[in-house]
Write an enzyme that holds these catalytic residues in place. Structure first.
Site, PDB file in Angstrom:
ATOM      1  N   TYR A  56       0.998  -1.216   0.134  1.00 27.50           N
ATOM      2  CA  TYR A  56       0.015  -0.463   0.472  1.00 27.50           C
ATOM      3  C   TYR A  56       1.053   1.166  -0.375  1.00 27.50           C
ATOM      4  CZ  TYR A  56      -3.941  -2.796   1.533  1.00 27.50           C
ATOM      5  OH  TYR A  56      -4.567  -4.053   1.936  1.00 27.50           O
ATOM      6  N   HIS A 122      -0.919 -11.895   1.031  1.00 22.37           N
ATOM      7  CA  HIS A 122      -1.574 -11.286   0.534  1.00 22.37           C
ATOM      8  C   HIS A 122      -2.756 -11.855  -0.663  1.00 22.37           C
ATOM      9  CE1 HIS A 122      -2.083  -6.533  -0.180  1.00 22.37           C
ATOM     10  NE2 HIS A 122      -3.305  -7.183  -0.359  1.00 22.37           N
ATOM     11  N   PRO A 202     -15.700  -3.215   4.155  1.00 20.01           N
ATOM     12  CA  PRO A 202     -17.298  -3.699   4.074  1.00 20.01           C
ATOM     13  C   PRO A 202     -18.187  -2.586   3.668  1.00 20.01           C
ATOM     14  CG  PRO A 202     -15.864  -2.593   5.663  1.00 20.01           C
ATOM     15  CD  PRO A 202     -14.406  -2.955   5.004  1.00 20.01           C
ATOM     16  N   LEU A 203     -17.740  -1.417   2.918  1.00 18.62           N
ATOM     17  CA  LEU A 203     -18.404  -0.237   2.990  1.00 18.62           C
ATOM     18  C   LEU A 203     -18.946  -0.262   1.411  1.00 18.62           C
ATOM     19  CD1 LEU A 203     -17.707   2.365   5.527  1.00 18.62           C
ATOM     20  CD2 LEU A 203     -20.154   0.047   5.473  1.00 18.62           C
ATOM     21  N   GLY A 206     -16.782   2.021  -0.487  1.00 15.80           N
ATOM     22  CA  GLY A 206     -17.305   3.532  -0.510  1.00 15.80           C
ATOM     23  C   GLY A 206     -19.389   3.461  -0.639  1.00 15.80           C
ATOM     24  N   PHE A 207     -19.214   2.867  -1.592  1.00 14.60           N
ATOM     25  CA  PHE A 207     -20.509   2.675  -2.066  1.00 14.60           C
ATOM     26  C   PHE A 207     -21.701   2.710  -1.523  1.00 14.60           C
ATOM     27  CE2 PHE A 207     -24.119   0.594  -4.369  1.00 14.60           C
ATOM     28  CZ  PHE A 207     -24.169   1.697  -5.492  1.00 14.60           C
TER      29      PHE A 207
END
Length: 323
Positions: A56, A122, A202-203, A206-207
């Site tokens: 990242y 990963h 989990p979102l 962002g949607f």
């Protein structure tokens, strides 16, 4: 904050994914000071589970997290990942024992710690037997450099083979109201073996917050601009999902994001989502989801949501999940 167990590792029910502070999303790298403050605020709110990876931000995200945890390292479970960066010169996915050894030393240095609480592969490396990779991880556990091991986006057979070599504490997979893939095969195996599930995104990137109804306002290099669920007309088709989540949220006196997280928590113990945010107010909103109790009717309606349109990754990304 409530806690749950990931294969014997106690973590807060809601964690914090740090990735977006350095990579992939709009505003990445915008204010390191603000990101450090958000991480420290998470600790003040009882969040003990912080997730990053060496890849990242090209190593920057681990460094950021290490800086934020100075003086507070003992309060948290630090999770990071290896295997997408090859330190051996081999290139590509690299989970060879030699690369595991090189990767862990870099992560320890950047995080400013002498041990990693939860160390994930990963992505599964199809050219390295999982037994070899987990054998190397087991040696790191014996040395005290790693306390628990995990896998990310691994398939059921790989999970079983890995767990037979050394106990796997957690499997990280995308899991949310618009990505229910783990339910068919992975989650039953995890329940059987006593392994925890860490849902990333989990979102729905962002949607599921209900705040993204077009690509307007996203940075030109925001990862979502090339993701199948946000392109080719799929974003517009998927709005029906978030609109239904909004209806439940209005009934529950909560935000759509809180409903999405509360639904995940309602799937049982041993599930610890790691929503990401750079903003303190969004962090507080996410953490408050532990206090949202959905009714059986609301959970049933959410369970019946129409599946999302579009794959959750592009073709290359889908090729390396579920191995």
């Amino acid at each position: 904050m409530q806690n749950t167990s990931l294969g014997g590792l106690e973590v807060s029910r809601i964690g914090l994914g740090v990735m977006g502070m350095s990579d992939f999303y709009t505003g990445k790298g915008e204010s390191e000071e603000s990101s450090v403050a958000t991480i420290r605020h998470a600790l003040d709110l009882g969040v003990t589970h912080l997730d990053t990876a060496e890849v990242y931000g090209g190593f920057a995200n681990e460094t950021l997290l290490g800086r934020a945890l100075k003086g507070r390292r003992d309060e948290v479970v630090v999770a990071t990942k290896f295997g997408l960066v090859s330190h051996t010169g081999r290139g590509g996915l690299d989970s060879t024992p030699a690369n595991v050894r090189l990767a862990v030393e870099g992560s320890l240095r950047r995080l400013g710690t002498d041990h990693i609480d939860l160390y994930y592969q990963h992505r599964v490396d199809p050219d390295t037997p999982i037994e070899d990779t987990v054998g190397a991880l087991s040696e790191l556990v014996a040395e005290g450099k790693v306390l628990h091991i995990g896998l990310s986006e691994a398939g059921p057979a790989t999970i079983r083979r890995a767990h037979a070599v050394h106990p796997v504490a957690a499997v990280q997979s995308e899991y949310s109201l618009w990505t229910r893939d783990p339910e068919a095969e992975v989650l039953p195996v995890l329940r059987e073996l006593g392994i925890g599930l860490v849902p990333y995104s989990p979102l729905g990137h962002g949607f599921l917050t209900g705040n993204i109804r077009s690509l307007d306002g996203l940075d030109a290099d925001d990862w979502r601009r090339t993701n199948p669920r946000f392109t080719g007309g799929n974003l517009e088709r998927n709005l029906r999902i978030v609109d239904e989540v909004r209806e439940v949220a209005a009934e529950a006196g909560a935000s759509p994001a809180q409903v999405a997280l509360a639904w995940l928590l309602a799937q049982g113990e041993g599930i610890a989502p790691i929503p990401g945010t750079r903003r303190a107010e969004r962090l507080e909103e996410n953490v408050a989801a532990v206090g949202i109790a959905l009714t059986a009717d609301q959970i049933g309606r959410l369970n019946s949501l129409t599946p999302a349109s579009g794959d959750r990754h592009d073709r290359g990304g889908m090729a390396v999940v579920g191995l």
